[in-house]
Design an enzyme around this catalytic site. Structure first.
Site, PDB file in Angstrom:
ATOM      1  N   CYS A  62      53.400  37.698  43.270  1.00 48.16           N
ATOM      2  CA  CYS A  62      53.232  35.319  43.572  1.00 48.16           C
ATOM      3  C   CYS A  62      54.693  35.471  42.617  1.00 48.16           C
ATOM      4  CB  CYS A  62      52.201  35.614  43.031  1.00 48.16           C
ATOM      5  SG  CYS A  62      52.367  33.795  43.307  1.00 48.16           S
ATOM      6  N   HIS A 113      45.991  36.386  46.088  1.00 47.51           N
ATOM      7  CA  HIS A 113      47.129  37.053  46.962  1.00 47.51           C
ATOM      8  C   HIS A 113      48.679  37.737  45.653  1.00 47.51           C
ATOM      9  CE1 HIS A 113      46.972  33.159  44.477  1.00 47.51           C
ATOM     10  NE2 HIS A 113      48.281  34.141  44.172  1.00 47.51           N
ATOM     11  N   GLU A 114      47.703  38.489  44.961  1.00 47.95           N
ATOM     12  CA  GLU A 114      49.027  39.285  44.088  1.00 47.95           C
ATOM     13  C   GLU A 114      48.986  40.389  43.740  1.00 47.95           C
ATOM     14  OE1 GLU A 114      50.978  36.196  40.737  1.00 47.95           O
ATOM     15  OE2 GLU A 114      50.087  38.118  39.485  1.00 47.95           O
ATOM     16  N   CYS A 130      58.654  37.101  59.421  1.00 50.83           N
ATOM     17  CA  CYS A 130      58.567  38.546  60.999  1.00 50.83           C
ATOM     18  C   CYS A 130      60.357  38.678  61.503  1.00 50.83           C
ATOM     19  CB  CYS A 130      58.158  37.285  62.177  1.00 50.83           C
ATOM     20  SG  CYS A 130      58.848  35.749  62.869  1.00 50.83           S
ATOM     21  N   CYS A 190      58.569  31.095  56.798  1.00 53.02           N
ATOM     22  CA  CYS A 190      58.497  32.470  58.407  1.00 53.02           C
ATOM     23  C   CYS A 190      56.792  30.853  58.466  1.00 53.02           C
ATOM     24  CB  CYS A 190      57.765  33.406  57.989  1.00 53.02           C
ATOM     25  SG  CYS A 190      57.482  34.343  59.584  1.00 53.02           S
ATOM     26  N   CYS A 200      62.718  32.099  60.078  1.00 57.92           N
ATOM     27  CA  CYS A 200      63.219  33.031  60.184  1.00 57.92           C
ATOM     28  C   CYS A 200      65.502  33.084  59.988  1.00 57.92           C
ATOM     29  CB  CYS A 200      62.895  34.415  59.972  1.00 57.92           C
ATOM     30  SG  CYS A 200      61.327  34.783  59.217  1.00 57.92           S
ATOM     31  N   ARG A 208      51.647  31.636  61.017  1.00 58.91           N
ATOM     32  CA  ARG A 208      51.371  30.192  60.104  1.00 58.91           C
ATOM     33  C   ARG A 208      49.391  29.533  60.305  1.00 58.91           C
ATOM     34  NH1 ARG A 208      50.541  29.434  55.266  1.00 58.91           N
ATOM     35  NH2 ARG A 208      49.731  27.746  55.506  1.00 58.91           N
ATOM     36  N   CYS A 248      46.227  34.261  39.238  1.00 62.50           N
ATOM     37  CA  CYS A 248      46.636  33.265  39.679  1.00 62.50           C
ATOM     38  C   CYS A 248      46.112  31.737  39.385  1.00 62.50           C
ATOM     39  CB  CYS A 248      47.896  33.547  40.696  1.00 62.50           C
ATOM     40  SG  CYS A 248      49.065  32.391  40.843  1.00 62.50           S
ATOM     41  N   HIS A 249      46.818  30.959  39.281  1.00 60.87           N
ATOM     42  CA  HIS A 249      46.330  29.378  39.247  1.00 60.87           C
ATOM     43  C   HIS A 249      45.679  29.453  40.626  1.00 60.87           C
ATOM     44  CE1 HIS A 249      47.924  28.743  34.937  1.00 60.87           C
ATOM     45  NE2 HIS A 249      47.046  27.868  35.263  1.00 60.87           N
ATOM     46  N   THR A 250      46.642  29.625  41.674  1.00 59.73           N
ATOM     47  CA  THR A 250      46.505  29.342  43.212  1.00 59.73           C
ATOM     48  C   THR A 250      44.924  29.933  44.069  1.00 59.73           C
ATOM     49  OG1 THR A 250      48.500  29.304  43.521  1.00 59.73           O
ATOM     50  CG2 THR A 250      46.887  29.064  44.842  1.00 59.73           C
ATOM     51  N   CYS A 253      60.648  34.263  64.044  1.00 57.92           N
ATOM     52  CA  CYS A 253      60.799  32.365  64.703  1.00 57.92           C
ATOM     53  C   CYS A 253      62.485  32.302  64.325  1.00 57.92           C
ATOM     54  CB  CYS A 253      59.973  32.293  63.187  1.00 57.92           C
ATOM     55  SG  CYS A 253      60.263  32.856  61.784  1.00 57.92           S
ATOM     56  N   ARG A 289      48.921  35.901  32.022  1.00 55.82           N
ATOM     57  CA  ARG A 289      48.531  36.677  33.302  1.00 55.82           C
ATOM     58  C   ARG A 289      47.402  38.064  33.529  1.00 55.82           C
ATOM     59  NH1 ARG A 289      49.387  34.633  36.572  1.00 55.82           N
ATOM     60  NH2 ARG A 289      50.178  34.806  38.727  1.00 55.82           N
TER      61      ARG A 289
HETATM   62  N1  APR Z   1      55.440  18.844  28.885  1.00 55.57           N
HETATM   63  C1  APR Z   1      55.121  19.495  28.637  1.00 55.57           C
HETATM   64  N2  APR Z   1      54.824  20.717  29.038  1.00 55.57           N
HETATM   65  C2  APR Z   1      53.328  20.459  29.312  1.00 55.57           C
HETATM   66  C3  APR Z   1      52.657  19.255  29.645  1.00 55.57           C
HETATM   67  C4  APR Z   1      53.700  18.528  29.274  1.00 55.57           C
HETATM   68  N3  APR Z   1      52.911  17.411  29.883  1.00 55.57           N
HETATM   69  N4  APR Z   1      51.378  19.874  30.173  1.00 55.57           N
HETATM   70  C5  APR Z   1      51.130  21.387  30.437  1.00 55.57           C
HETATM   71  N5  APR Z   1      52.247  21.849  29.644  1.00 55.57           N
HETATM   72  C6  APR Z   1      52.709  22.850  29.766  1.00 55.57           C
HETATM   73  C7  APR Z   1      51.578  24.130  28.937  1.00 55.57           C
HETATM   74  O1  APR Z   1      51.577  24.209  27.866  1.00 55.57           O
HETATM   75  C8  APR Z   1      51.722  25.431  29.345  1.00 55.57           C
HETATM   76  O2  APR Z   1      52.258  26.108  28.327  1.00 55.57           O
HETATM   77  O3  APR Z   1      52.890  23.708  30.483  1.00 55.57           O
HETATM   78  C9  APR Z   1      52.511  25.068  30.702  1.00 55.57           C
HETATM   79  C10 APR Z   1      52.203  25.716  32.023  1.00 55.57           C
HETATM   80  O4  APR Z   1      51.672  27.319  32.124  1.00 55.57           O
HETATM   81  P1  APR Z   1      50.829  28.021  32.394  1.00 55.57           P
HETATM   82  O5  APR Z   1      49.250  26.887  32.689  1.00 55.57           O
HETATM   83  O6  APR Z   1      50.735  28.835  32.335  1.00 55.57           O
HETATM   84  O7  APR Z   1      50.860  27.380  34.375  1.00 55.57           O
HETATM   85  P2  APR Z   1      51.327  28.174  34.937  1.00 55.57           P
HETATM   86  O8  APR Z   1      51.112  29.711  35.863  1.00 55.57           O
HETATM   87  O9  APR Z   1      52.965  29.282  35.009  1.00 55.57           O
HETATM   88  O10 APR Z   1      51.517  27.691  36.786  1.00 55.57           O
HETATM   89  C11 APR Z   1      52.033  26.527  35.938  1.00 55.57           C
HETATM   90  O11 APR Z   1      53.245  26.352  38.344  1.00 55.57           O
HETATM   91  O12 APR Z   1      52.210  28.337  40.268  1.00 55.57           O
HETATM   92  C12 APR Z   1      52.182  26.802  40.338  1.00 55.57           C
HETATM   93  O13 APR Z   1      49.760  26.149  40.161  1.00 55.57           O
HETATM   94  C13 APR Z   1      50.057  26.123  39.422  1.00 55.57           C
HETATM   95  O14 APR Z   1      51.288  24.296  39.227  1.00 55.57           O
HETATM   96  C14 APR Z   1      51.018  25.271  37.925  1.00 55.57           C
HETATM   97  C15 APR Z   1      52.506  26.016  37.867  1.00 55.57           C
HETATM   98 ZN    ZN Z   2      49.467  32.536  42.834  1.00 51.17          ZN
END
Ligand code: APR
Ligand code: ZN
Length: 369
Positions: A169, A62-63, A92, A106, A98, A110, A40-42, A95, A364
Site C-alpha cells: 500500500c 490490506h498491506e 485482470c 481494474c 486494464c 470491484r 495503514c490509515h485506511t 477488463c 508505519r
Molecule cells: N498542513 C501541513 N501539514 C499537515 C497539515 C496541514 N494543515 N495537517 C497535517 N499535516 C501533516 C502532519 O503533521 C503529518 O506529518 O501531514 C502529515 C500526515 O501524515 P500521516 O498522518 O502519517 O498520514 P499518511 O499515512 O502519510 O497518510 C496521509 O494519505 O492514505 C492517505 O488516509 C491517508 O489521508 C491520509 C493521507
Molecule cells: Zn493502505
C-alpha cells in the site's frame, strides 16, 4: 481450516484475536500464508466507523506479504511456495479498464470486493457458522487468507516479508504517484504537502526520478530530519512563514511547482497544492483521503490557465506488473523502506499499532505472525 485472525466486530472497538474458519481456495483463487502486514490509515478509517462502506464483522488489513500455500482449480500464474504481495487493486488484464492502459483501476471484481465478498459472492471466513467479511479483497490481519489469482503479485524470494509488505500500500501509493500518475521528469520542481508515510514515499520517488527542488510542507517541524534523509531539499512550515503559503511556494519555485502532491487528506491543503502549481502546466495530484462528504474548491480560472488537478489510487500502479519491480528497487537499494517501519509487533499486539498511529508516534507499524 482453522486460522488466527484479528477480527473487527464493530466500529470503534479494538480488534480481538480469534480462531476463525477459513474455507480453502475455490477456482481462480489461492490460499496465502500471511507473514507480515502493515497497519495503514485506511484500516483505522474503516475501524473508526467513519468509512461509509465499512462492513462488520470483518478481517481488516490490506498491506501484507506471504507465501502461496495452495491454489484452486484453473490457477495458472501462481504455485505453492511462491512469495507474494496481496493487491487491493487487482490486475485482470482483460477488463476495459486494464485494456485501456490509461488506468490501474481494474474493475473485474470491484462489485463483490466492495461488499466484502469473494468474486463468487460468498465469504471464505466464518465463525460458528456466521460469515465474517473480507476487507479490500485482502484481509491480511490473519495468518491465512484467500485471494483471487488476479489480486496477487508474485515477488522475488529473497525479499524480507516484514519490509516489503509496505509495498502492498504505502510505498507504492507514494512512489507510484510520482512515477505512474504524475510521470515527474528529471529537473522538475516538486512540492509535497504532508510528510507522513505517504509524503516521505513521494519524496523518495521524486528523488529517484531526479527532481530538482523537492519541497516538503508540514506543520510539524519534527518531520524535517527524516524528510531530508529521503531527499527533501527545502522544508516549509506554514505556521512559520510570513504571509500566505501559496505565493511563498510560487516564489520558492520561481513561478510555481511543476508537480505538487497532497498527502494529508485535507481539502484546504488540496486547494493550496493546486494553486501553488505553475501556470500553464503545473500538475497537482491528490493522494490523501478526505473525510466522508467533504468537497474541494478552487476558482475555475486556475484550470483554464493550465493547471491540472488529478487523483491517484495505489500510485497508479498495475499491481501484478509494477509491484515486483518496486520490490526490486528496494532490494537494489534504490528506495528506503527500513527507516519508515518504526514498529514491529506480533499480531496479538495489533491494537498497539492503532494507538501509535493515532498518537502520531509511528510512521508505519508492521504486525508479524
Ligand atoms: N498542513 C501541513 N501539514 C499537515 C497539515 C496541514 N494543515 N495537517 C497535517 N499535516 C501533516 C502532519 O503533521 C503529518 O506529518 O501531514 C502529515 C500526515 O501524515 P500521516 O498522518 O502519517 O498520514 P499518511 O499515512 O502519510 O497518510 C496521509 O494519505 O492514505 C492517505 O488516509 C491517508 O489521508 C491520509 C493521507
Ligand atoms: Zn493502505
Amino acid at each position: 481450516m482453522e486460522i488466527k485472525a484479528a477480527v473487527a466486530y464493530s466500529p470503534g472497538k479494538p480488534l480481538t484475536i480469534e480462531t476463525v474458519q477459513l474455507q480453502g481456495p475455490q477456482a481462480w483463487e489461492v490460499l496465502i500464508e500471511i507473514k507480515a502486514s502493515g497497519v495503514c490509515h485506511t484500516d483505522a478509517f474503516t475501524l473508526s466507523g467513519d468509512d461509509p462502506e465499512g462492513l462488520f464483522p470483518a478481517i481488516l488489513g490490506h498491506e501484507g506479504a506471504g507465501i502461496v500455500v495452495e491454489v484452486g482449480a484453473d490457477v495458472k500464474s501462481l504455485k505453492p511456495g511462491d512469495h507474494v504481495i496481496p493487491l487491493y487493486t487487482p490486475e485482470c488484464r482483460q477488463c476495459d479498464y486494464c485494456l485501456s492502459f490509461k488506468t490501474n483501476l481494474c474493475q473485474a471484481i470491484r462489485g463483490t470486493q466492495g461488499r466484502g465478498l469473494m468474486p463468487d459472492g460468498t465469504s471464505r471466513f466464518s465463525m460458528g457458522g456466521d460469515i465474517i467479511h473480507h476487507y479490500m479483497g485482502t484481509s491480511t490481519f490473519a495468518n491465512y487468507t484467500v485471494l483471487p489469482e488476479i489480486a496477487v503479485a508474485k515477488i522475488r524470494e529473497d525479499a524480507p516479508f516484514d519490509k516489503v509488505c509496505y509495498i502492498g500500500c504505502g510505498v507504492t501509493t507514494g512512489i507510484g504517484a510520482v512515477i505512474y500518475t504524475a510521470k515527474v521528469e528529471p529537473g522538475a520542481n516538486v512540492v509535497v504537502f504532508g510528510l507522513g508515510g505517504i509524503g516521505l514515499n513521494v519524496i523518495q520517488g521524486a528523488r529517484m526520478v531526479g527532481a530538482n527542488k523537492i519541497i516538503g510542507v508540514d506543520i510539524n517541524p519534527k518531520k524535517r530530519a527524516l524528510a531530508e534523509k529521503f531527499g527533501m531539499t527545502d522544508f516549509v512550515n506554514p505556521q512559520e512563514i510570513a504571509g500566505d503559503l501559496v505565493p511563498y511556494l510560487v516564489d520558492l519555485t520561481k513561478g510555481g511547482a511543476d508537480y505538487s502532491f497532497e498527502c494529508i487528506g485535507n481539502v484546504n491543503t488540496m486547494r493550496q497544492a493546486l494553486e501553488c502549481c505553475h501556470k500553464g502546466w503545473g500538475v497537482s495530484v491528490i493522494i490523501g483521503v478526505a473525510g466522508a462528504g467533504q468537497e474541494i474548491s478552487t476558482r475555475p480560472f486556475q484550470l483554464v490557465t493550465g493547471r491540472v488537478w488529478k487523483g491517484s489510487a495505489f500510485g497508479g500502479a498495475r499491481g501484478r506488473t509494477d509491484v515486483p519491480k518496486i520490490v526490486d528497487w528496494y532490494m537494489d537499494g534504490k528506495i528506503n523502506i527500513d527507516d519508515l517501519i518504526t514498529h514491529v509487533m506480533p499480531i496479538e499486539k495489533i491494537n498497539d499499532a492503532f494507538d501509535l498511529m493515532h498518537r502520531g508516534d509511528s510512521i508505519r507499524s508492521v504486525v508479524t505472525f
